[in-house]
Enzyme design. Structure first.
Site, PDB file in Angstrom:
ATOM      1  N   ALA A  19     -19.794   1.507   4.121  1.00  0.00           N
ATOM      2  CA  ALA A  19     -19.209   1.108   3.213  1.00  0.00           C
ATOM      3  C   ALA A  19     -20.258  -0.042   2.236  1.00  0.00           C
ATOM      4  CB  ALA A  19     -17.833   0.219   3.685  1.00  0.00           C
TER       5      ALA A  19
ATOM      6  N   GLU B  33       0.802  -1.046   0.354  1.00  0.00           N
ATOM      7  CA  GLU B  33      -0.016  -0.014   0.147  1.00  0.00           C
ATOM      8  C   GLU B  33       0.823   1.276   0.022  1.00  0.00           C
ATOM      9  OE1 GLU B  33      -3.598   0.068   2.530  1.00  0.00           O
ATOM     10  OE2 GLU B  33      -3.095   2.055   3.265  1.00  0.00           O
TER      11      GLU B  33
ATOM     12  N   HIS C 221      -8.214   3.023  -3.557  1.00  0.00           N
ATOM     13  CA  HIS C 221      -9.015   3.073  -2.487  1.00  0.00           C
ATOM     14  C   HIS C 221     -10.180   4.301  -2.682  1.00  0.00           C
ATOM     15  CE1 HIS C 221      -5.855   1.647   0.546  1.00  0.00           C
ATOM     16  NE2 HIS C 221      -5.536   1.146  -0.440  1.00  0.00           N
TER      17      HIS C 221
HETATM   18  P1  FAD Z   1     -17.582   0.028   7.302  1.00  0.00           P
HETATM   19  O1  FAD Z   1     -17.614  -1.313   6.646  1.00  0.00           O
HETATM   20  O2  FAD Z   1     -18.928   1.119   6.991  1.00  0.00           O
HETATM   21  O3  FAD Z   1     -17.668   0.026   8.833  1.00  0.00           O
HETATM   22  C1  FAD Z   1     -17.577   1.049   9.784  1.00  0.00           C
HETATM   23  C2  FAD Z   1     -18.191   1.133  11.107  1.00  0.00           C
HETATM   24  O4  FAD Z   1     -19.942   0.918  10.648  1.00  0.00           O
HETATM   25  C3  FAD Z   1     -17.981  -0.614  11.666  1.00  0.00           C
HETATM   26  O5  FAD Z   1     -18.230  -0.347  13.039  1.00  0.00           O
HETATM   27  C4  FAD Z   1     -19.077  -1.190  11.241  1.00  0.00           C
HETATM   28  O6  FAD Z   1     -19.323  -2.269  12.020  1.00  0.00           O
HETATM   29  C5  FAD Z   1     -20.332  -0.315  11.422  1.00  0.00           C
HETATM   30  N1  FAD Z   1     -21.174  -0.825  10.219  1.00  0.00           N
HETATM   31  C6  FAD Z   1     -21.172  -1.260   9.093  1.00  0.00           C
HETATM   32  N2  FAD Z   1     -22.387  -1.340   8.381  1.00  0.00           N
HETATM   33  C7  FAD Z   1     -23.052  -1.074   9.151  1.00  0.00           C
HETATM   34  C8  FAD Z   1     -24.646  -0.952   9.222  1.00  0.00           C
HETATM   35  N3  FAD Z   1     -25.303  -1.110   7.975  1.00  0.00           N
HETATM   36  N4  FAD Z   1     -25.314  -0.432  10.301  1.00  0.00           N
HETATM   37  C9  FAD Z   1     -24.541   0.069  11.612  1.00  0.00           C
HETATM   38  N5  FAD Z   1     -23.351  -0.058  11.512  1.00  0.00           N
HETATM   39  C10 FAD Z   1     -22.645  -0.500  10.524  1.00  0.00           C
HETATM   40  N6  FAD Z   1      -9.561   5.640   4.928  1.00  0.00           N
HETATM   41  C11 FAD Z   1      -9.490   6.411   4.039  1.00  0.00           C
HETATM   42  O7  FAD Z   1     -10.107   7.677   4.191  1.00  0.00           O
HETATM   43  N7  FAD Z   1      -8.576   6.586   2.940  1.00  0.00           N
HETATM   44  C12 FAD Z   1      -7.971   5.137   2.480  1.00  0.00           C
HETATM   45  O8  FAD Z   1      -7.382   5.195   1.556  1.00  0.00           O
HETATM   46  C13 FAD Z   1      -8.286   4.229   3.657  1.00  0.00           C
HETATM   47  N8  FAD Z   1      -7.591   3.074   3.290  1.00  0.00           N
HETATM   48  C14 FAD Z   1      -7.944   1.981   4.185  1.00  0.00           C
HETATM   49  C15 FAD Z   1      -7.377   0.527   3.842  1.00  0.00           C
HETATM   50  C16 FAD Z   1      -7.577  -0.399   4.901  1.00  0.00           C
HETATM   51  C17 FAD Z   1      -7.085  -1.740   4.496  1.00  0.00           C
HETATM   52  C18 FAD Z   1      -8.294  -0.250   5.960  1.00  0.00           C
HETATM   53  C19 FAD Z   1      -8.572  -1.328   7.087  1.00  0.00           C
HETATM   54  C20 FAD Z   1      -8.925   1.055   6.250  1.00  0.00           C
HETATM   55  C21 FAD Z   1      -8.482   2.078   5.486  1.00  0.00           C
HETATM   56  N9  FAD Z   1      -9.291   3.465   5.694  1.00  0.00           N
HETATM   57  C22 FAD Z   1      -8.944   4.307   4.738  1.00  0.00           C
HETATM   58  C23 FAD Z   1      -9.866   3.611   6.820  1.00  0.00           C
HETATM   59  C24 FAD Z   1     -11.242   3.599   6.921  1.00  0.00           C
HETATM   60  O9  FAD Z   1     -12.069   4.542   6.130  1.00  0.00           O
HETATM   61  C25 FAD Z   1     -12.035   3.687   8.384  1.00  0.00           C
HETATM   62  O10 FAD Z   1     -11.359   2.698   9.130  1.00  0.00           O
HETATM   63  C26 FAD Z   1     -13.487   3.803   8.552  1.00  0.00           C
HETATM   64  O11 FAD Z   1     -13.712   4.316   9.815  1.00  0.00           O
HETATM   65  C27 FAD Z   1     -14.373   2.555   8.103  1.00  0.00           C
HETATM   66  O12 FAD Z   1     -14.302   2.238   6.982  1.00  0.00           O
HETATM   67  P2  FAD Z   1     -14.925   0.882   6.390  1.00  0.00           P
HETATM   68  O13 FAD Z   1     -14.884   0.918   4.893  1.00  0.00           O
HETATM   69  O14 FAD Z   1     -14.294  -0.162   7.173  1.00  0.00           O
HETATM   70  O15 FAD Z   1     -16.343   0.992   7.105  1.00  0.00           O
END
Ligand code: FAD
Length: 285
Positions: A122, A16, A76
Site C-alpha cells: 500500500a 462503510e 477505497h
Molecule cells: P499493506 O499496508 O501493504 O500491508 C500488507 C502486508 O504487507 C502487511 O503484512 C504489512 O506488514 C506488509 N508490508 C507493508 N509494507 C511492506 C514492505 N515495504 N515490505 C514488506 N512487507 C510490507 N480490500 C479490498 O480489496 N477492497 C477494499 O475495499 C478493502 N477495504 C478495506 C478497509 C479496511 C479498513 C481494511 C482494514 C482492509 C480493507 N481491505 C480491502 C483489505 C486489504 O486490502 C487487505 O487486508 C490486504 O491484505 C492488505 O492491504 P493493506 O493496504 O493493509 O496492505
C-alpha cells in the site's frame, strides 16, 4: 473536506458500505445510503473489489454520497491488481466526481490472476498517488497484526513507512477484544505514528458472517463473544440483537477511553447501523 480534518473537533463516526453485487444495478444501494445518511455519520466509505477495474461503481456511489447528501464519500482503492495507468485513470475519475478522500490499499491477490508488480505494498500506492494528485489519503491498520506479517513489530514498522509516505489517518481492521486495539495504539505511538486511528467495528449479526470473518482476517474471538454466538446461533433474531449489543458495548468502552473515531462496517444493513447509532450518538462529542 479532507476526512483527516474531522478529528480536530470530535470523535469521528463513519460507516462503510459495499457496492451491490454484479447482478444488481448500482442504484439498489441508494435507499441504504439515504437511511445511513439520516444517522449523521461524518463520512461514508465505499469498498472496491481488488480484482475490479479501478472501481467505477465505488466512485459512482462515493460521488452520490457527496453530491446528494453533501457528505464526504471515501473511495477505497486496492492497487495490487492495477497498473499505473489504471490508477491514474481512477484518480482522474475521482477528481471529476469531486472525491478527494481515498482509502489506499494493497488489496489481495485475485484467484487465477497474477498480481501486477506496480504496487506491491500500500505504501507504494500512497507514494504514487501523492506524486500525481492532491488527495487526502487514508490507510488500513491491523490491531492483531496483518495475517501475512511475520510479527507485530515488523507490521508496525511497515505501517510507519505507510504513514510517512503520506497517510493522514488510519482505519483499523475489525476486532472483538478492545484490549488488542489499546495495545496496538501503544505500539503505534511508541513507533512514532501520530495520525488519528479509527477503530473498525463489525456488528456480527449472523452465523455465516462469523465463520467467513475469522477465516479472512484471523480476528481473535474472545470467550465472552463465543459464548454469545454459541447460545444464539440457531435463533437469528436473538443473534442479531446480541451482535448489536456486543458492538455497542465495544464502542461505549472505546469512546470512554478517548478513541479518535469509530468506523462501522455496516454490511449495508441500515437497521443495525441505526440501533448502534441511537445507542452511542450522545457520547460522540
Ligand atoms: P499493506 O499496508 O501493504 O500491508 C500488507 C502486508 O504487507 C502487511 O503484512 C504489512 O506488514 C506488509 N508490508 C507493508 N509494507 C511492506 C514492505 N515495504 N515490505 C514488506 N512487507 C510490507 N480490500 C479490498 O480489496 N477492497 C477494499 O475495499 C478493502 N477495504 C478495506 C478497509 C479496511 C479498513 C481494511 C482494514 C482492509 C480493507 N481491505 C480491502 C483489505 C486489504 O486490502 C487487505 O487486508 C490486504 O491484505 C492488505 O492491504 P493493506 O493496504 O493493509 O496492505
Amino acid at each position: 473536506m479532507r476526512t483527516s480534518q474531522l478529528f480536530q473537533n470530535k470523535t469521528v463516526f463513519s460507516f462503510e458500505v459495499f457496492p451491490p453485487r454484479r447482478e444488481s444495478p448500482v442504484e439498489t444501494i441508494y435507499k441504504t445510503l439515504y437511511e445511513l445518511n439520516g444517522l449523521s455519520p461524518d463520512f461514508i466509505s465505499v469498498t472496491c473489489g481488488a480484482g475490479g477495474n479501478g472501481g467505477s461503481d465505488t466512485v459512482r456511489i462515493a460521488s452520490e454520497i457527496k453530491k446528494k447528501y453533501g457528505k464526504e464519500g471515501v473511495a477505497h482503492l486496492p492497487g495490487m491488481n492495477l497498473s499505473r495507468e489504471e490508477v491514474l485513470k481512477t484518480l482522474q475519475n475521482l477528481l471529476e466526481n469531486g472525491i478527494e478522500n481515498i482509502l489506499a490499499l494493497r488489496g489481495d491477490p485475485v484467484p487465477g490472476a497474477a498480481p501486477r508488480s506496480d504496487f506491491k505494498h500500500a505504501c507504494d500506492l500512497v507514494a504514487f498517488i501523492r506524486e500525481h494528485g492532491d488527495f487526502n489519503l487514508i490507510g488500513a491498520c491491523y490491531p492483531e497484526g496483518h495475517t501475512e506479517s511475520a510479527d507485530l513489530a515488523s507490521d508496525i514498522r511497515y505501517l510507519k513507512d505507510k504513514v510517512d509516505a503520506g497517510v493522514g489517518h488510519l482505519i483499523s481492521q475489525l476486532f472483538f477484544d478492545n484490549r488488542s486495539f489499546y495495545s496496538f495504539l501503544e505500539r503505534a505511538s511508541a513507533a512514532g505514528i501520530g495520525v488519528p486511528v479509527q477503530a473498525g467495528i463489525m456488528p456480527v449479526t449472523n452465523k455465516k458472517q462469523i465463520e467467513r470473518m475469522v477465516t479472512l482476517c484471523g480476528a481473535t474471538l474472545p470467550q465472552k463473544f463465543r459464548k454469545i454466538m454459541e447460545k444464539y446461533q440457531d435463533n437469528p433474531i436473538a443473534l442479531r440483537d446480541a451482535g448489536i449489543a456486543y458492538a455497542i458495548d465495544q464502542i461505549v468502552d472505546l469512546i470512554a477511553q478517548g478513541v479518535d473515531g469509530i468506523h462501522l462496517y455496516t454490511m449495508n444493513n441500515s437497521y443495525v447501523a441505526s440501533k448502534i447509532s441511537a445507542a452511542v450518538s450522545s457520547q460522540l462529542s
